[in-house]
Scaffold this active site. Structure first.
Site, PDB file in Angstrom:
ATOM      1  N   CYS A  95     118.194  62.145  84.314  1.00 44.45           N
ATOM      2  CA  CYS A  95     119.154  62.907  85.121  1.00 44.45           C
ATOM      3  C   CYS A  95     120.001  63.842  84.252  1.00 44.45           C
ATOM      4  O   CYS A  95     120.824  63.384  83.472  1.00 44.45           O
ATOM      5  CB  CYS A  95     120.038  61.929  85.880  1.00 44.45           C
ATOM      6  SG  CYS A  95     121.431  62.670  86.725  1.00 44.45           S
ATOM      7  N   CYS A  98     123.836  63.629  84.801  1.00 44.04           N
ATOM      8  CA  CYS A  98     124.383  62.399  84.219  1.00 44.04           C
ATOM      9  C   CYS A  98     124.860  62.641  82.789  1.00 44.04           C
ATOM     10  O   CYS A  98     125.858  62.067  82.358  1.00 44.04           O
ATOM     11  CB  CYS A  98     123.353  61.277  84.246  1.00 44.04           C
ATOM     12  SG  CYS A  98     122.904  60.749  85.912  1.00 44.04           S
TER      13      CYS A  98
END
Length: 172
Positions: A95, A98
């Site tokens: 991700c 993230c």
């Protein structure tokens, strides 16, 4: 591997023999922040009667963080039984957003040192914990006090959003 840009890659590979999984972590010291690299193998595929397995090798890295890693095994001890309020970032290694949240959590871990404990949990590695808190997408930051979820911040937000939620938990 290139030193700039994305540091997460997928490499095709083949192995022979029984199914296995390997996860390793190596710290690489450099003049800039160090990085952790991990290797994990995707699902096996049989081709006919052959015992040859075809899969993908996943190489991922995370910048070393000030937040500690929590897993399903340590969840109760570190999160639910903590005497100090706790922040947990649910993330996935693949991700991109993230990684932006990781940097903010690092700053928060320093800013709130002694008042708040910061942790990260890989939602792909511990799906049961993510499911228990109805995490459907990452990144998500949850705040706990006395073992109870008090606040949540979904998605990539400016540091001020996280700080406002933290301040509400600390004041309660």
């Amino acid at each position: 591997m290139a030193s700039h840009g994305s540091c997460c890659s997928f490499l095709p590979f083949s192995v022979t023999g029984p199914r296995f999984a390997v996860v390793s972590s190596i710290s690489v010291g450099q003049s800039h922040p160090s990085y952790r690299f991990g290797l994990s193998f995707g699902p096996e595929k049989r081709i006919g009667n052959a015992r040859k397995l075809h899969s993908r090798l996943r190489v991922s890295c995370l910048r070393d963080t000030k937040a500690s890693v929590v897993t399903g095994i340590s969840w109760d001890k570190l999160i639910l039984n903590s005497d100090t309020p706790v922040l947990v970032e649910f993330y996935a290694s693949w991700c991109g957003p993230c990684n932006m949240v990781h940097r903010v959590i690092d700053e928060i871990a320093t800013d709130y040192s002694g008042k708040l404990k910061c942790f990260v949990l890989d939602a792909d590695c511990d799906p049961q914990i993510a499911e228990n808190y109805e995490i459907k997408a990452v990144p998500v930051v949850l705040l706990f006090k006395d073992g109870v979820k008090c606040e949540s911040v979904m998605g990539t937000m400016p540091k001020e959003f996280y700080m406002a939620a933290i301040d509400r938990v600390l004041a309660s």
